[in-house]
Design an enzyme around this catalytic site. Structure first.
Site, PDB file in Angstrom:
ATOM      1  N   ASP A 296      37.702 -14.646  -8.558  1.00  0.00           N
ATOM      2  CA  ASP A 296      37.095 -14.440  -9.875  1.00  0.00           C
ATOM      3  C   ASP A 296      37.004 -15.797 -10.576  1.00  0.00           C
ATOM      4  OD1 ASP A 296      36.202 -13.534 -12.315  1.00  0.00           O
ATOM      5  OD2 ASP A 296      38.083 -12.585 -12.903  1.00  0.00           O
TER       6      ASP A 296
ATOM      7  N   ASP B 160      35.456 -17.544 -14.204  1.00  0.00           N
ATOM      8  CA  ASP B 160      34.988 -17.191 -15.543  1.00  0.00           C
ATOM      9  C   ASP B 160      34.706 -18.464 -16.327  1.00  0.00           C
ATOM     10  OD1 ASP B 160      34.862 -16.325 -18.303  1.00  0.00           O
ATOM     11  OD2 ASP B 160      35.768 -14.443 -17.629  1.00  0.00           O
TER      12      ASP B 160
ATOM     13  N   GLU C 119      40.686   3.512  -3.409  1.00  0.00           N
ATOM     14  CA  GLU C 119      40.885   3.814  -4.834  1.00  0.00           C
ATOM     15  C   GLU C 119      39.701   3.344  -5.666  1.00  0.00           C
ATOM     16  OE1 GLU C 119      43.670   2.741  -8.731  1.00  0.00           O
ATOM     17  OE2 GLU C 119      44.114   1.786  -6.805  1.00  0.00           O
TER      18      GLU C 119
END
Length: 513
Positions: free
Chosen positions: A198, A200, A132
């Site tokens: 992830d 940040d 996808e």
């Protein structure tokens, strides 16, 4: 996390070794028994012949629809006239401008290597065809469940729709575009995806003093350096993963893509287990103590403290000066276990306004040794100081990204629409040298390609022809990042083709947690 003691049970889901051992030298020994067969549909049999693996990475595309280094000839819809070079019309555009995106995707994006990375083979497979992709269009429309049989069709659709960015999702049981045609909707399931992490810098706003929110500098980027070191070595040493690629997010963070087959095929339960293993910091900016650990420390945490201790002294105490204000200093005192010691420290610091954090940290031991507190528990104090070091240095992961097989993540090499910076891979062999503010920008690439000359190759006799066939990324500061990506993909594909490695990994897929 197995090493944590949670004051409150968290029942609901929330949505480095320092060297990369799998990044071989570009001129190393390369297998020569794989043929490139990236096609749109049925392949041409006459093209299926042995090709050296180096040739799989040769950017000598002959598709005139996507010229490598010729000036753009067609007029742009947003310009009254076609520019004579990319820079003429591009340097003053926003980073997400459709025409700037067109030039970037057409001339600089490494489509072939992206295909080989996600396909795990030079020959098209369902690893790519059933993958996808999700597009964020200029109108902020978000298109999910896009899929493509080949990188050429992906590239053509990106050039047609000009998304500001695109994300990569899992490989499904069938083509994602056909999901609504299935009689049994439950048959459409995610099968595989890289294990992703992830990090940040906005999650460090309560401890960094140089910047906040979306702003970063090289001082607070050191938090990211620490995080990559700790997570990378844990994934390699504790779980045996080998193919780990770190990618700069384009503004204030970094993403990890764990690409080993045994990682890609893990279910959600195993992903949650690994995410929980790595999670130490709990609670938001307004919460109190964020680190609560069992003793003795888990070996992963003992190793992490060894990695992080030098950074705590230089990159936190000296560079960030985290307890310069009385409010921040009070938070430090709240993390110490002895009230009498805290009162003495508070009195000392109140009498010395502006006292540096390095001195305040040293004051803790100095006053503890002076006998200020008769009932001081030195063991509890040592453990509290270890927790403080971890709170100010340990990776702050967005673990929701890691928990779900069907989570999408921004593709490497797209352009961040706010900063214009390219989301380039981070070479962890030279992690300390990575400068997030110095990575290529889409505007800078336009200027570089405009000023490029082929002086370096003209002396070889066939310089003009070589310059014509040279891919545009190779003429710019994007070159080392694409070459690093190429070497990573090469090592991954070699491992995927090795029957011994394949058999070993299939046998080890029943990982126990």
């Amino acid at each position: 996390m197995p090493h944590s003691v949670s004051p409150e049970a968290d029942d609901h889901d929330k949505t480095p070794e320092e060297t990369m051992t799998d990044a071989p030298a570009l001129n190393g020994d390369i297998d020569n028994d794989v043929a490139m067969a990236e096609t749109n549909g049925a392949g041409n049999e006459e093209e299926k012949k042995d090709v050296k693996l180096e040739d799989l990475f040769a950017d000598d595309d002959s598709d005139d629809e996507f010229p490598s280094s010729r000036p753009i000839e067609a007029g742009f819809s947003s310009s009254p006239a076609a520019p004579t070079s990319p820079v003429d019309g591009a340097v003053h555009m926003k980073a997400s401008d459709p025409e700037l995106m067109r030039i970037f995707y057409q001339r600089f994006f490494p489509w072939r290597y992206l295909f080989q990375w996600l396909n795990h083979s030079p020959t098209p497979t369902n690893d790519f065809a059933h993958r996808e992709f999700a597009f964020t269009l200029q109108s902020d429309v978000y298109l999910r469940y896009q899929s493509f049989p080949s990188s050429d069709l992906l590239r053509k659709d990106v050039l047609r729709q000009l998304p500001t960015r695109f994300e990569i999702g899992p490989v499904y049981t069938t083509n994602p575009r056909d999901r609504k045609t299935l009689r049994n909707s439950s048959a459409f399931k995610p099968l595989a995806k890289e294990l992703c992490f992830d990090i940040d810098l906005t999650d460090y706003d309560d401890i960094r003093t140089c910047c906040d929110k979306a702003n970063i500098c090289n001082r607070c980027w050191q938090f990211m350096t620490m995080a990559i070191k700790v997570v990378d070595v844990a994934l390699r040493d504790d779980f045996g993963f080998k193919h780990i690629m770190w990618v700069y997010s384009g503004r204030r963070g970094a993403h990890a893509w764990v690409c080993d087959k045994k990682a890609r095929t893990m279910d959600d339960q195993k992903r949650r287990a690994i995410a929980g293993y790595l999670e130490v910091i709990r609670g938001g900016a307004q919460s109190g103590k964020k680190v609560n650990l069992w003793r003795p420390l888990h070996p992963h945490l003992s190793r992490s403290l060894e990695i992080l201790a030098p950074h705590f002294q230089t990159d936190v105490l000296e560079s960030q000066d985290p307890w310069s204000s009385s409010t921040r200093a009070e938070h430090l005192l709240s993390l110490l276990p002895d009230k009498t010691l805290n009162d003495s420290l508070r009195k000392k610091w109140d009498s010395s306004p502006g006292r540096a954090s390095t001195s305040k940290w040293a004051d803790i031991d100095a006053l503890a040794k002076s006998g200020t507190s008769k009932n001081l528990d030195t063991k509890a104090l040592l453990e509290a100081k270890q927790d403080i070091v971890l709170e100010y240095t340990y990776p702050r992961l967005d673990i929701e990204v890691s928990k779900k097989l069907n989570h999408l993540l921004k593709s490497p090499f797209v352009v961040h629409p706010g900063t214009g910076r390219v989301c380039v891979p981070i070479d962890t062999r030279h992690l300390e040298d990575f400068d997030p503010l110095g990575v290529p920008t889409v505007h800078g690439l336009m200027e570089e390609i405009d000023s490029w000359t082929d002086v370096g190759v003209k002396g070889e006799g066939e310089g003009d022809e070589k310059a014509k066939n040279l891919p545009d990324w190779e003429k710019t500061s994007l070159k080392p990042y694409v070459e690093y990506f190429r070497s990573f993909v090469l090592a991954l594909m070699r491992d995927e083709r090795d029957p011994r490695v394949k058999r070993e990994r299939e046998e080890s897929e029943a990982m126990e947690f």
